[in-house]
Design a protein around this motif. Structure first.
Motif, PDB file in Angstrom:
ATOM      1  N   TYR A  86     -17.472  -2.981 -34.673  1.00  0.00           N
ATOM      2  CA  TYR A  86     -17.754  -2.008 -33.562  1.00  0.00           C
ATOM      3  C   TYR A  86     -18.045  -2.812 -32.340  1.00  0.00           C
ATOM      4  CZ  TYR A  86     -19.225   1.899 -30.726  1.00  0.00           C
ATOM      5  OH  TYR A  86     -19.336   2.602 -29.558  1.00  0.00           O
ATOM      6  N   TYR A 128     -11.468   0.750 -26.700  1.00  0.00           N
ATOM      7  CA  TYR A 128     -11.813   1.810 -25.616  1.00  0.00           C
ATOM      8  C   TYR A 128     -10.489   1.578 -24.616  1.00  0.00           C
ATOM      9  CZ  TYR A 128     -13.703   4.243 -21.754  1.00  0.00           C
ATOM     10  OH  TYR A 128     -13.838   4.998 -20.542  1.00  0.00           O
ATOM     11  N   GLN A 161     -13.787   8.118 -24.608  1.00  0.00           N
ATOM     12  CA  GLN A 161     -14.689   7.965 -25.383  1.00  0.00           C
ATOM     13  C   GLN A 161     -14.799   8.496 -26.874  1.00  0.00           C
ATOM     14  OE1 GLN A 161     -17.932   8.673 -22.812  1.00  0.00           O
ATOM     15  NE2 GLN A 161     -18.097   6.848 -21.551  1.00  0.00           N
ATOM     16  N   GLU A 162     -14.580   9.840 -26.785  1.00  0.00           N
ATOM     17  CA  GLU A 162     -14.533  10.788 -28.019  1.00  0.00           C
ATOM     18  C   GLU A 162     -13.475  10.135 -28.889  1.00  0.00           C
ATOM     19  OE1 GLU A 162     -13.166  15.491 -28.758  1.00  0.00           O
ATOM     20  OE2 GLU A 162     -14.524  14.974 -27.162  1.00  0.00           O
ATOM     21  N   THR A 205     -12.455   7.081 -29.183  1.00  0.00           N
ATOM     22  CA  THR A 205     -12.701   5.893 -29.672  1.00  0.00           C
ATOM     23  C   THR A 205     -13.487   5.959 -30.697  1.00  0.00           C
ATOM     24  OG1 THR A 205     -12.215   4.760 -27.376  1.00  0.00           O
ATOM     25  CG2 THR A 205     -13.675   3.687 -28.923  1.00  0.00           C
ATOM     26  N   GLN A 206     -14.420   6.980 -30.685  1.00  0.00           N
ATOM     27  CA  GLN A 206     -15.265   7.268 -31.932  1.00  0.00           C
ATOM     28  C   GLN A 206     -14.556   7.545 -33.096  1.00  0.00           C
ATOM     29  OE1 GLN A 206     -18.711   6.455 -31.863  1.00  0.00           O
ATOM     30  NE2 GLN A 206     -18.152   5.520 -29.730  1.00  0.00           N
ATOM     31  N   GLU A 207     -13.452   8.401 -32.741  1.00  0.00           N
ATOM     32  CA  GLU A 207     -12.692   8.893 -33.940  1.00  0.00           C
ATOM     33  C   GLU A 207     -11.889   7.653 -34.435  1.00  0.00           C
ATOM     34  OE1 GLU A 207     -10.048  11.970 -32.114  1.00  0.00           O
ATOM     35  OE2 GLU A 207     -11.824  13.188 -32.201  1.00  0.00           O
TER      36      GLU A 207
END
Length: 189
Positions: free
Chosen positions: A27, A35, A49-50, A52-54
């Motif tokens: 990460y 990103y 952002q959301e 990228t977390q997924e």
């Protein structure tokens, strides 16, 4: 500067073994690049952002499917990022299309067509004719109740009649209207 492909591949192998420290390091080394790929597709920083977390959640779940002989670590990771971002775009477009179709369907359901207006006009004419068939007292009481919105007590006061008399006129008038508006006989019987 980005991490070498070999270190990304090694970290993916560590993640595949379930090593949380490997995911943390992956990460840290790749977040800005992942990103960036997602943001280029989505063009919305919050959504990117959301998403990228997924991507990193998916990497955690699917790291065991990474095969270093078929692709580089960067290639595999960025392919997941790009695919996830494209899926979000498609999902949003499909959602907008469904919302648009629903709005059009709702509009068609609400906006009466010419045939609806024809039926409504015929029904209004029939109600007027049936109202004319009532006695003057019944018609006046019904108009005050339904068109002027007066209560039974207010109608009695306006007409100078007893409350029971007004209620009887209204009841009899409604019954007469109902009989007048009911279809006469059944077709083909």
């Amino acid at each position: 500067m980005s991490a070498p492909a070999a270190s990304i591949s090694l970290l993916l192998e560590a993640v595949a073994r379930g090593e949380a420290a490997g995911l943390e390091r992956l990460y840290d080394l790749s977040i800005s690049r992942v990103y960036g790929v997602v943001l280029r597709v989505l063009r919305d920083p919050a959504l990117a952002q959301e998403t990228t977390q997924e991507v990193f959640i998916e990497v955690w779940r699917k790291a065991a499917s990474f095969d270093g002989s078929r692709s580089s670590g960067w290639g595999w990771l960025l392919a997941i990022a790009h695919r996830r971002a494209v899926d979000v775009v498609r999902s949003n477009e499909a959602s907008r299309a469904r919302d648009g179709a629903y709005a059009q369907e709702l509009e068609r359901a609400i906006v009466p067509g010419p045939e609806d207006e024809t039926v409504a006009r015929a029904e209004r004419l029939r109600v007027r004719e049936c109202m004319q068939s009532l006695t003057q007292l019944q018609r006046h009481a019904l108009e005050m109740a339904y068109w002027d919105g007066l209560t039974h007590t207010q109608i009695a006061h306006e007409l100078g009649a007893a409350l029971g008399t007004v209620k009887s006129r209204l009841r009899d008038g409604v019954r007469a209207l109902k009989r007048c508006l009911e279809p006469t006989g059944k077709e083909g019987s």
